[in-house]
Design an enzyme around this catalytic site. Structure first.
Site, PDB file in Angstrom:
ATOM      1  CB  THR A 167      -4.591   8.121  -3.356  1.00 31.22           C
ATOM      2  OG1 THR A 167      -5.400   7.124  -3.961  1.00 31.22           O
ATOM      3  CG2 THR A 167      -4.688   7.976  -1.857  1.00 31.22           C
TER       4      THR A 167
ATOM      5  CD  GLU B 261      -3.126   0.833   0.371  1.00 33.75           C
ATOM      6  OE1 GLU B 261      -2.954   0.169  -0.670  1.00 33.75           O
ATOM      7  OE2 GLU B 261      -4.209   1.342   0.683  1.00 33.75           O
TER       8      GLU B 261
END
Lengths: 316, 316
Positions: B184, B131
């Site tokens: 993001t 991630e």
């Protein structure tokens, strides 16, 4: 029935991570009020015992008086006449919800005296009015747990949304009140208006953890979540020996320890009465080491709210 | 066993009030990975299907690749050789935890392929490493629910403290992905570093309310608590027709609706599959009214986490 005596419990607001949204009631200490009906309409404070003369005797400036007045006006019963005798059984300005307990005791007592025209939950706004007189704003985090018992979340103020959370039966609270005074308005004044997003996230994590810990129940999770990164670091400076007393509590087995309400009282939660007693003694010792005397109270979380001591309770 | 195919679920992070601390997994969509053992040591990506060539094929720059490499290094098995085929079954940069699902699928698959040397919970740090490559920071609010299933709270990052919350069986999620893209890193960049104390208190109340609502369960409380006063007002401007799509969800019976992760996908929670389907259609219609096509997914909260589709699962 023409007379009633009611006890309402002291409360711990904020509970570390839950500034303005968490509060719980304790079995001890608390305030006691006696209402006596009289023919002449109006709410009159005839005596206050245990406040060393510091609380206003004028009905419209007294938390219990104003709460009862607001209630009577709401139910259109300004024809009612009552004499109030308030027995303060806890220190003023202590951070243990002293004004809330008086306010709740008053509203609960008048509602019972009149045969309970309103359900308990509906009494909250009137008790909050009393709180507004004492602290300058109508907070619910002491009033709601004192009235409802148990651990409560004030999810929202507008509209008011109060949630009761089940707590484990073997959770004990230690309250230690050092003999110094912190004014609630001052304690609020020193807070910053802005919080870093980082600390907001940490605090939210602990808020979620504490609710999950209480409801599961999971004592380790409760312990890990009893952390306040926003308010405690600022307000702790108002309490001499705060860090030492907190460390003493943790060293003696407390699950967590922080400021009760806006202080100067401190609370600790523990898994048994025995640990809670030991924690109290250690915290008192920490204060005493710098010459500060204190009172310690140990009790379970109060699950009942106010109770009628003398007089007939309306069957629920 | 020399080959395994694993599915890992998409996830909704933040869940309105719980920025960076809440996330839950859904049954649909999700990503699929196939690992095949080979003699020569090293982790190699042989194919990625469904990404339109946009994901890096280089192992150390691919979320699944880096997660598997980090895992093998940790368990001292750099002698292992595997070929990876990744089937992306959801849009990239969608706010549905696309990179987390790949990362979790990869780590889960390699751990099963090797006979499960580590318990599932211990896989979290390796999936978080994947991630980190995708989003620039090792967040857990997608990875943890994808790995563990259900609704999770990241109570703390340092140390990592992940709590699983029980959710009511009849809670359904609608995910709508409008065909636009939000990065993001951009979505994080526009957030303010400071939050007002007032909004922090409101948000904490909703965090507490949502956990209590899920655990009780109390659908009305869940609904009242699915409110975000901090992040949604800022990020919503990145999503055209956000307000209209949200209103369409609420008008059609959703308990609540907000941004999924950092968007542009939106999620809604509903009390039945029927309502969740209707909510999805209404949200898609809102986007379509300004010419934006979208995909809608309806499923229950996923309670299982990753599952082995082909190959033998190690008995738990």
């Amino acid at each position: 029935m023409d007379s009633i005596t009611v006890f309402a419990p002291a409360t711990v607001a904020n509970v570390a991570c839950g500034f303005d949204i968490f509060g719980f009631a304790v079995d001890n200490p608390g305030d006691q009020i006696t209402l006596t009906a009289r023919d002449e309409p109006g709410v009159r404070i005839t005596d206050i015992i245990g406040d060393e003369g510091r609380l206003p005797r004028e009905t419209s400036r007294n938390t219990a008086g104003i709460a009862i007045q607001t209630y009577l006006k709401h139910i259109n019963r300004t024809d009612v006449g009552v004499d109030i005798v308030l027995h303060k059984q806890m220190p003023l300005g202590s951070g243990m919800g002293s004004s809330a307990a008086s306010s709740v005791a008053g509203v609960y007592a008048i509602n019972e005296l009149l045969g309970r025209p309103l359900p308990i939950m509906k009494l909250l706004p009137f008790a909050m009015e009393g709180e507004r007189i004492a602290s300058g704003s109508a907070h619910a985090d002491n009033v709601a747990p004192s009235l409802l018992g148990g651990f409560v979340v004030i999810r929202s103020y507008q509209p008011l949304d109060v949630i009761r959370i089940e707590t484990p039966a073997s959770l004990f609270c230690t309250l230690v009140h050092p003999d110094i005074e912190v004014n609630t308005k001052d304690a609020r004044f020193i807070l910053k208006n802005e919080v870093s997003l980082k600390n907001t996230i940490i605090q939210m994590g602990n808020v979620a953890g504490l609710i999950a810990g209480l409801m599961t129940p999971d004592y380790d999770l409760i312990s890990r979540s009893l952390v306040d990164v926003i308010i405690e670091p600022v307000r702790a400076i108002l309490i001499p020996e705060f860090n030492e007393a907190k460390q003493a509590a943790l060293d003696n087995g407390a699950l967590g320890c922080s400021i009760s309400g806006s202080g100067p009282s401190m609370f600790a939660l523990s898994r048994s009465a025995e640990i809670a007693e030991r924690v109290g003694a250690a915290m008192q010792q920490a204060f005493l080491s710098v010459g500060i005397t204190s009172e310690a109270y140990v009790s379970q979380i109060n699950r009942q709210g106010p109770k009628v001591l003398v007089g007939e309770q309306v069957p629920s």
